[in-house]
Design a protein around this motif. Sequence first.
Motif, PDB file in Angstrom:
ATOM      1  N   ALA A 187       0.830  -1.207   0.000  1.00  0.00           N
ATOM      2  CA  ALA A 187       0.000   0.000   0.000  1.00  0.00           C
ATOM      3  C   ALA A 187       0.865   1.258   0.000  1.00  0.00           C
ATOM      4  N   LEU A 188       1.979   1.204   0.718  1.00  0.00           N
ATOM      5  CA  LEU A 188       2.883   2.352   0.782  1.00  0.00           C
ATOM      6  C   LEU A 188       3.478   2.628  -0.602  1.00  0.00           C
ATOM      7  N   HIS A 189       3.904   1.557  -1.263  1.00  0.00           N
ATOM      8  CA  HIS A 189       4.567   1.686  -2.560  1.00  0.00           C
ATOM      9  C   HIS A 189       3.588   2.189  -3.627  1.00  0.00           C
ATOM     10  N   LEU A 190       2.401   1.590  -3.645  1.00  0.00           N
ATOM     11  CA  LEU A 190       1.429   1.987  -4.675  1.00  0.00           C
ATOM     12  C   LEU A 190       0.899   3.392  -4.409  1.00  0.00           C
ATOM     13  N   SER A 191       0.784   3.739  -3.136  1.00  0.00           N
ATOM     14  CA  SER A 191       0.292   5.069  -2.796  1.00  0.00           C
ATOM     15  C   SER A 191       1.263   6.149  -3.272  1.00  0.00           C
ATOM     16  N   ALA A 192       2.558   5.810  -3.302  1.00  0.00           N
ATOM     17  CA  ALA A 192       3.570   6.814  -3.663  1.00  0.00           C
ATOM     18  C   ALA A 192       3.374   7.341  -5.079  1.00  0.00           C
ATOM     19  N   THR A 193       2.861   6.516  -5.970  1.00  0.00           N
ATOM     20  CA  THR A 193       2.683   6.972  -7.354  1.00  0.00           C
ATOM     21  C   THR A 193       1.209   7.241  -7.664  1.00  0.00           C
ATOM     22  N   SER A 194       0.402   7.429  -6.620  1.00  0.00           N
ATOM     23  CA  SER A 194      -1.031   7.629  -6.856  1.00  0.00           C
ATOM     24  C   SER A 194      -1.481   9.049  -6.540  1.00  0.00           C
ATOM     25  N   CYS A 195      -0.554   9.908  -6.121  1.00  0.00           N
ATOM     26  CA  CYS A 195      -0.861  11.296  -5.728  1.00  0.00           C
ATOM     27  C   CYS A 195      -1.659  11.373  -4.431  1.00  0.00           C
ATOM     28  N   LEU A 196      -1.748  10.266  -3.686  1.00  0.00           N
ATOM     29  CA  LEU A 196      -2.334  10.335  -2.343  1.00  0.00           C
ATOM     30  C   LEU A 196      -1.252  10.802  -1.361  1.00  0.00           C
ATOM     31  N   ASN A 197      -1.691  11.350  -0.221  1.00  0.00           N
ATOM     32  CA  ASN A 197      -0.707  11.880   0.728  1.00  0.00           C
ATOM     33  C   ASN A 197      -0.461  10.952   1.921  1.00  0.00           C
ATOM     34  N   ASP A 198      -0.841   9.695   1.809  1.00  0.00           N
ATOM     35  CA  ASP A 198      -0.657   8.791   2.946  1.00  0.00           C
ATOM     36  C   ASP A 198       0.776   8.282   3.064  1.00  0.00           C
ATOM     37  N   THR A 199       1.429   8.035   1.924  1.00  0.00           N
ATOM     38  CA  THR A 199       2.836   7.637   1.991  1.00  0.00           C
ATOM     39  C   THR A 199       3.687   8.756   2.586  1.00  0.00           C
ATOM     40  N   PRO A 200       3.501  10.009   2.139  1.00  0.00           N
ATOM     41  CA  PRO A 200       4.285  11.087   2.768  1.00  0.00           C
ATOM     42  C   PRO A 200       4.058  11.189   4.271  1.00  0.00           C
ATOM     43  N   ALA A 201       2.802  11.131   4.716  1.00  0.00           N
ATOM     44  CA  ALA A 201       2.531  11.267   6.152  1.00  0.00           C
ATOM     45  C   ALA A 201       3.186  10.115   6.924  1.00  0.00           C
ATOM     46  N   SER A 202       3.083   8.896   6.389  1.00  0.00           N
ATOM     47  CA  SER A 202       3.670   7.732   7.076  1.00  0.00           C
ATOM     48  C   SER A 202       5.192   7.811   7.080  1.00  0.00           C
ATOM     49  N   ALA A 203       5.768   8.199   5.937  1.00  0.00           N
ATOM     50  CA  ALA A 203       7.234   8.307   5.862  1.00  0.00           C
ATOM     51  C   ALA A 203       7.740   9.300   6.899  1.00  0.00           C
ATOM     52  N   LEU A 204       6.988  10.363   7.102  1.00  0.00           N
ATOM     53  CA  LEU A 204       7.426  11.378   8.064  1.00  0.00           C
ATOM     54  C   LEU A 204       7.272  10.902   9.509  1.00  0.00           C
ATOM     55  N   VAL A 205       6.284  10.050   9.780  1.00  0.00           N
ATOM     56  CA  VAL A 205       6.184   9.468  11.127  1.00  0.00           C
ATOM     57  C   VAL A 205       7.434   8.627  11.401  1.00  0.00           C
ATOM     58  N   VAL A 206       7.801   7.788  10.426  1.00  0.00           N
ATOM     59  CA  VAL A 206       8.966   6.913  10.624  1.00  0.00           C
ATOM     60  C   VAL A 206      10.240   7.745  10.745  1.00  0.00           C
ATOM     61  N   SER A 207      10.362   8.782   9.906  1.00  0.00           N
ATOM     62  CA  SER A 207      11.596   9.572   9.975  1.00  0.00           C
ATOM     63  C   SER A 207      11.652  10.372  11.273  1.00  0.00           C
ATOM     64  N   THR A 208      10.493  10.801  11.795  1.00  0.00           N
ATOM     65  CA  THR A 208      10.515  11.515  13.078  1.00  0.00           C
ATOM     66  C   THR A 208      10.951  10.569  14.199  1.00  0.00           C
ATOM     67  N   MET A 209      10.440   9.330  14.169  1.00  0.00           N
ATOM     68  CA  MET A 209      10.861   8.335  15.169  1.00  0.00           C
ATOM     69  C   MET A 209      12.391   8.158  15.108  1.00  0.00           C
ATOM     70  N   LEU A 210      12.906   8.104  13.870  1.00  0.00           N
ATOM     71  CA  LEU A 210      14.349   7.925  13.694  1.00  0.00           C
ATOM     72  C   LEU A 210      15.115   9.112  14.273  1.00  0.00           C
ATOM     73  N   LEU A 211      14.655  10.331  13.948  1.00  0.00           N
ATOM     74  CA  LEU A 211      15.365  11.525  14.422  1.00  0.00           C
ATOM     75  C   LEU A 211      15.337  11.596  15.945  1.00  0.00           C
ATOM     76  N   ILE A 212      14.249  11.073  16.548  1.00  0.00           N
ATOM     77  CA  ILE A 212      14.158  11.065  18.012  1.00  0.00           C
ATOM     78  C   ILE A 212      15.219  10.131  18.590  1.00  0.00           C
ATOM     79  N   ILE A 213      15.299   8.912  18.051  1.00  0.00           N
ATOM     80  CA  ILE A 213      16.255   7.980  18.675  1.00  0.00           C
ATOM     81  C   ILE A 213      17.694   8.286  18.272  1.00  0.00           C
ATOM     82  N   ALA A 214      17.857   9.025  17.157  1.00  0.00           N
ATOM     83  CA  ALA A 214      19.221   9.421  16.772  1.00  0.00           C
ATOM     84  C   ALA A 214      19.647  10.669  17.535  1.00  0.00           C
ATOM     85  N   ARG A 215      18.781  11.181  18.392  1.00  0.00           N
ATOM     86  CA  ARG A 215      19.039  12.400  19.164  1.00  0.00           C
ATOM     87  C   ARG A 215      19.491  13.522  18.241  1.00  0.00           C
ATOM     88  N   ALA A 216      18.754  13.704  17.151  1.00  0.00           N
ATOM     89  CA  ALA A 216      19.085  14.772  16.201  1.00  0.00           C
ATOM     90  C   ALA A 216      18.713  16.121  16.799  1.00  0.00           C
TER      91      ALA A 216
END
Lengths: 568, 103
Positions: free
Chosen positions: A211-240
């Motif tokens: 769903a993430l992959h297909l959403s990326a080329t469908s102009c829906l904004n769910d992949t961007p929102a999800s990608a940013l949740v994961v990247s925020t989690m990463l930045l938190i544990i990386a103590r950025a």
Amino acid sequence: MKGILLLVLANAASLLGASALVRRMSTGSASVDAVLLLVIRLSLISGAVLLCGVTGTLSPIGLGTLSVLALALLGACGEHKHWQWIPLPPVGWAWIVFIIAVGVRLLAQVWFFAPYLGDPLAYHLPKVAEWVRAGAFTREMGVHPHATFPAGFELIETWWVVFLKHDVLIEMAGVEFLILAGASAGALAKILGAGDRSACLAGALYALVPALHLSATSCLNDTPASALVVSTMLLIIARAHPATFLAAAGLGLGIKPTYGFALPGMILLNFLWRSSGTLARPRSAEAFSLAVLGLVLGTCWYARNWIWFGSPFYPLGSASDPKMVQFGASLSSLWANLASLVGARVYDNATLYGPNDDYMAGWGAAPFAIGVMALLWIQRSDPRMRALALAFVVSLLSTLAFSRNDPWHLKYALFFPALPCVATALLSERVEGIKWLAGGTLGFAILGTCLSYDLRAEHLRVLAAQPWRERTAARLAYGQVTREVPENTVGYFGGPLGATYLLYRPDFSRRVVYLRARTASTLVEEAHATGVRWVFAPDPTAEQARILDDSTARGWMKLDSGRFFVLQ
Amino acid sequence: MVIKAQKPSRKEKGGVPIPAPPAAWLQAGLALAVLGWRIMTQPAPVLWRDWGLILSAYWLLVALKPAWQNLSRVTASVGAYLLAIYVIGQFPHTLKSLGFLAP
């Protein structure tokens, strides 16, 4: 050619600018810095489009001038001397070939797909079309009840269409976020101790979550929102640097409020991780600027709605709320969503994979078969994985509590499969045979993400047969734009869910006038006053149907074909 | 000089947080609760392929027998079993999307 040159220069400027900021806020980890580069680049792009949209300079020349000036300034500061290509991790030729193959397929999907999905055609992209045509943000956003929702992703989409004045590359916006998603999952695995190849496996597994992959080329904004949740989690544990959290959170909240559904987990993770090593946090003008940009990106659409409509979440919770989505949290939703996820949707067996996640989780085979089991194994001995898992589970539960149990709501939780994908990669280093199973799930995911529920082989044939300049989903039956109207202005008087983006043409050369008349005579007057001869009216409301019947009975309009009326 | 063992400090750089390791009985209890939920709510004929049931049984095993020497083999086997369940359900749809089966 001018458009292509400006697009290249603008992308160079955003990359160089992002790289300059990463240099000042580096986490010391190449994989985390790569994610930081993507987040900051997307923030800069969003900021540039926002600035040009507000100032009325949203044109190839306007945005191009801003980009060239930024490039010149960065060059004068000597930033180009510090530019470094991100080194390829030593993952072996097989992984490099695999990543190139997936990348080439994504580029082919970008090239051959035209925007085709209901929600983007009805309320995401009409805004982009209006902005590109006007060279500025417009009050006109179309007639869909959700047209006022935050439009952060539309800023990135506008970036990819404004220089060419054509939507052939519009899906690149989603692809950028898919890369962010994969890179974030890979970096998470690396922080948790995975080797380079296993981190690559984590990234690939997550980027190929169907769903993430297909959403990326469908102009829906769910992949961007999800990608940013994961990247925020990463930045938190990386103590950025905290400014980078604000940038990611601002981007996320500006793209879709569903990012906010996952905030409880991110806050919990920040609390759990507070005692781990912290990086120096230099107070610099650059960090301050990035934080301010994040705040602006995260609040601008809510502020606009507050000013224009009196509520930041308009129309949700207002008298005109169509109640198509849930507003607020609900324990009954949480239970219903959890039961349907575990009991049915996680199997992904109801229908074809699709970007809208119809009746399924869309997580794919790896999280189902290996990922959750791997999580149960890894968390026994790794407190870091336990903390991360707790944060992801809280985010998932919070998202389920905020979503109505409709057929599509699990697309709001597409951040969650990142966790089992990371666990799968870690387990593959410890248990014989898991690597081969994970490879099998990757192969299955490759097959399943070629086409989708909403874009099947017969649809692709229709799209690919058109020359790229004219490529549009208007030729597909479900858009109901069943004929080409020889006019550069068309009126729209259909129901609120109509695929109005298809009327603009791929090069935005057609003006679309949204007619909002309440009587037959005012409809005709409005049409004449705005130079409209043809009116597209699919799925009219009862009131619109009565007005159309009245107009045709009086001989003011005639049904031509399909759902097109022509004024007499 | 006397060297005394010290408890690791939470503030120690690079130290990683909590939550404190849940006791085996707590994890086993949670796994049992999920197992019970699945058994109570699913019809008997489909229990053999119930994702929640299979995973909660696995969780119970991991919680109670973390050092069992055959755990790796069981893990790989359960993964393969779940993958088969998944593929049987989704593969016909994938073939349809690619045009190999009529929609």
